[in-house]
Enzyme design. Structure first.
Site, short mmCIF file in Angstrom:
data_model
loop_
_atom_site.label_atom_id
_atom_site.label_comp_id
_atom_site.label_asym_id
_atom_site.label_seq_id
_atom_site.Cartn_x
_atom_site.Cartn_y
_atom_site.Cartn_z
N HIS A 124 0.84 -1.20 0.00
CA HIS A 124 0.00 0.00 0.00
C HIS A 124 0.87 1.25 0.00
O HIS A 124 2.07 1.22 0.32
CB HIS A 124 -0.92 0.00 1.22
CG HIS A 124 -0.16 -0.08 2.53
ND1 HIS A 124 0.53 0.99 3.05
CD2 HIS A 124 0.01 -1.10 3.39
CE1 HIS A 124 1.10 0.64 4.19
NE2 HIS A 124 0.81 -0.63 4.43
N ASP A 183 3.80 -4.73 3.83
CA ASP A 183 5.21 -5.12 3.81
C ASP A 183 5.39 -6.54 4.36
O ASP A 183 6.29 -7.27 3.91
CB ASP A 183 6.06 -4.12 4.60
CG ASP A 183 5.60 -3.95 6.05
OD1 ASP A 183 4.49 -4.41 6.39
OD2 ASP A 183 6.35 -3.34 6.84
#
Length: 524
Positions: free
Chosen positions: A89, A392
């Site tokens: 994102h 992540d």
């Protein structure tokens, strides 16, 4: 008397200097004469100390620079069959707050008049603000389509994050749909699948990228959006007991390294003293998250403020204003330790074992999609472009499982991993060239499943990270020469190697041959 002795000493020194050889004795003897070549001294300068904050700026991925991308590059006449993308994102508000400091003053309401902006931002805001029917999982209907708080909430996507992915989508559109299009010029929302987690920042990031990618933006009624309940995108294969045990072993290693780092400990003590809190409180607040937000948005680093009751800190020791703020030096010290941890992590191998089990289900789905596309017997719902909008903690294991640790940087905001499937054109005229191709087919057929209706040695994979081609750095293609077929000079990796890796070789660090075996093996 002293003057005479001094003069004699000076004469002796000058005489000794004149007799001193100016070239190596062995060189003079071997050369038969005096070597008059002047030898310049080699200055041994220590290597420059790496700047820990340089990596932090890359992590920010501020959308103000021109990017060179290699998506869509292939030998002439090759056909692009499918594209699978995984992104992190975009820029978000911190997930943690630093005690006794003000929160970063960031407005998350989108506006084309704020910086950073993008030519598509205004139309994207209008498009997402319209009511209409959506082909989305019901669990996603409660999520906002756009960031909508004037004072950002924890983890909310910022305008920077939206712009980052509008740029990503525009870059991919330029790679695949401009000029002679590699994908159908009429590529529409029905040919795209968006997979996301249940967080608004991943949904909004994916929508922004696809709006930049698809001609004229996406049609919300035709766009399929599916939610993954696990951030690892493991689908029906999330049950894996050994995966958690490997992660716990890696976390213990990280803890031991942090505790032994006296420089990091001094940095936390200094930060705690500046804010008037205990070192334990500052460690628990994970200050790197908020400090990176200040760095990425160009905000002053946080300073100590009055406590929650509005009273000054009368109990704390007296400090000057200069010592009540956190500084870039504090962030640099934390980043230094993180970089050391990453280097040790690669050597220890504990994280890689976890990453294999965390990423294999996603990679297996990618492999299965590639097979279906390569066979050619596609269902009407089979997408040409699949986008996984993730975190992540999703993308990092995938990079590690592919063997890209140490090559690919830690996923910053709006990082993207792209896997392309290509088909080589049939040889013109057949004959000797075709027979040469036939003789090389057996080796690659052994590396993957034979694809019905397609010749497996004509199918190739490319892996790109943030626009850079890392195909020949991957574990499955590192040893494959780029020009195996001398008559075609193909700088791509055979699909068979990827299939064989995902379904077998990937488990070799775990001494297993399958996902189920690796998941239920004992972990020391």
């Amino acid at each position: 008397m002293l003057a005479v002795v001094g003069m004699q000493t000076l004469i002796s020194v000058v005489f000794a200097v004149q007799l001193m050889p100016v070239a190596p004795v062995e060189a003079v003897r071997s050369g038969g004469g005096k070597n008059r070549k002047r030898v310049n001294p080699v200055l041994l300068t220590p290597p420059a100390t790496p700047d820990p904050l340089a990596g932090a700026y890359l992590y920010c991925n501020t959308p103000n620079r021109t990017q060179q991308t290699w998506e869509g590059h292939s030998p002439a006449d090759y056909q692009l069959l499918s594209v699978q993308v995984m992104i992190r994102h975009g820029d978000r508000y911190p997930l943690y707050s630093i005690p006794r400091t003000k929160k970063p003053p960031i407005d998350c309401i989108l506006s084309p008049n704020k910086k950073p902006s993008h030519p598509l931002l205004s139309s994207f805001i209008a498009h997402m603000g319209k009511d209409g029917q959506e082909n989305w999982d019901a669990s996603l209907t409660s999520l906002p389509r756009l960031p909508n708080h004037s004072a950002c909430e924890m983890g909310e996507l910022t305008q920077t994050g939206v712009v980052q992915h509008l740029r990503n989508g525009q870059l991919l559109r330029g790679a695949y749909l401009r000029g002679p299009p590699l994908l159908p010029a009429s590529l529409g929302s029905s040919q795209v699948l968006l997979e996301t987690t249940g967080k608004s920042r991943t949904l909004q990031s994916g929508l922004a990228l696809l709006y930049g990618l698809l001609p004229g933006g996406h049609q919300r009624s035709a766009l399929r959006v599916r939610q993954h309940w696990n951030a690892l995108f493991c689908g029906r294969s999330c049950d894996c007991p050994a995966r958690q045990r490997h992660l716990e072993a890696e976390q213990r290693r990280q803890y031991r390294l942090r505790v032994a780092d006296t420089r990091l400990d001094r940095a936390y003590v200094a930060m705690a003293a500046a804010l008037g809190v205990s070192p334990r409180a500052i460690r628990a607040a994970n200050p790197v998250d908020a400090l990176l937000c200040h760095l990425c948005h160009g905000l002053p680093f946080p300073c100590r403020v009055a406590d929650g009751n509005g009273d000054n800190d009368s109990n704390a020791f007296s400090v000057s204003a200069a010592t009540t703020c956190l500084t870039p030096a504090h962030l640099a010290e934390i980043r230094r330790q993180q970089e050391e941890d990453e280097r040790e992590r690669r050597g220890a191998g504990l994280y890689h074992r976890y990453a294999v089990l965390a990423a294999q289900p996603y990679l297996e789905r990618c492999a299965a999609r590639m097979e279906r596309v390569a066979r050619g017997n596609l269902s009407p719902t089979e997408p040409l472009v699949t986008l996984a909008s993730a975190h992540d903690i999703t993308l990092t294991p995938v990079l590690s499982a592919l063997g890209l640790e140490g090559v690919a940087a830690f996923p910053g905001f709006a990082a993207r991993l792209v896997m392309e499937l290509w088909r080589r054109p049939p040889p013109a005229g057949g004959g000797a060239r075709d027979r040469e191709t036939e003789r090389g087919r057996d080796r690659e057929t052994e590396r993957g499943r034979e694809l019905k209706g397609r010749r497996s040695d004509d199918l190739f994979v490319r892996v790109l990270y943030n626009g850079e081609d890392l195909t020949f750095h991957t574990a499955f293609c590192r040893t494959h020469p780029r020009h195996t077929h001398t008559h075609t000079h193909t700088p791509l990796c055979p699909l068979g190697r990827f299939l064989r890796f995902v379904r077998g070789e990937i488990f070799s660090p775990l001494n297993a041959t399958s996902y189920q075996e690796a998941c239920h093996a004992s972990v020391p």
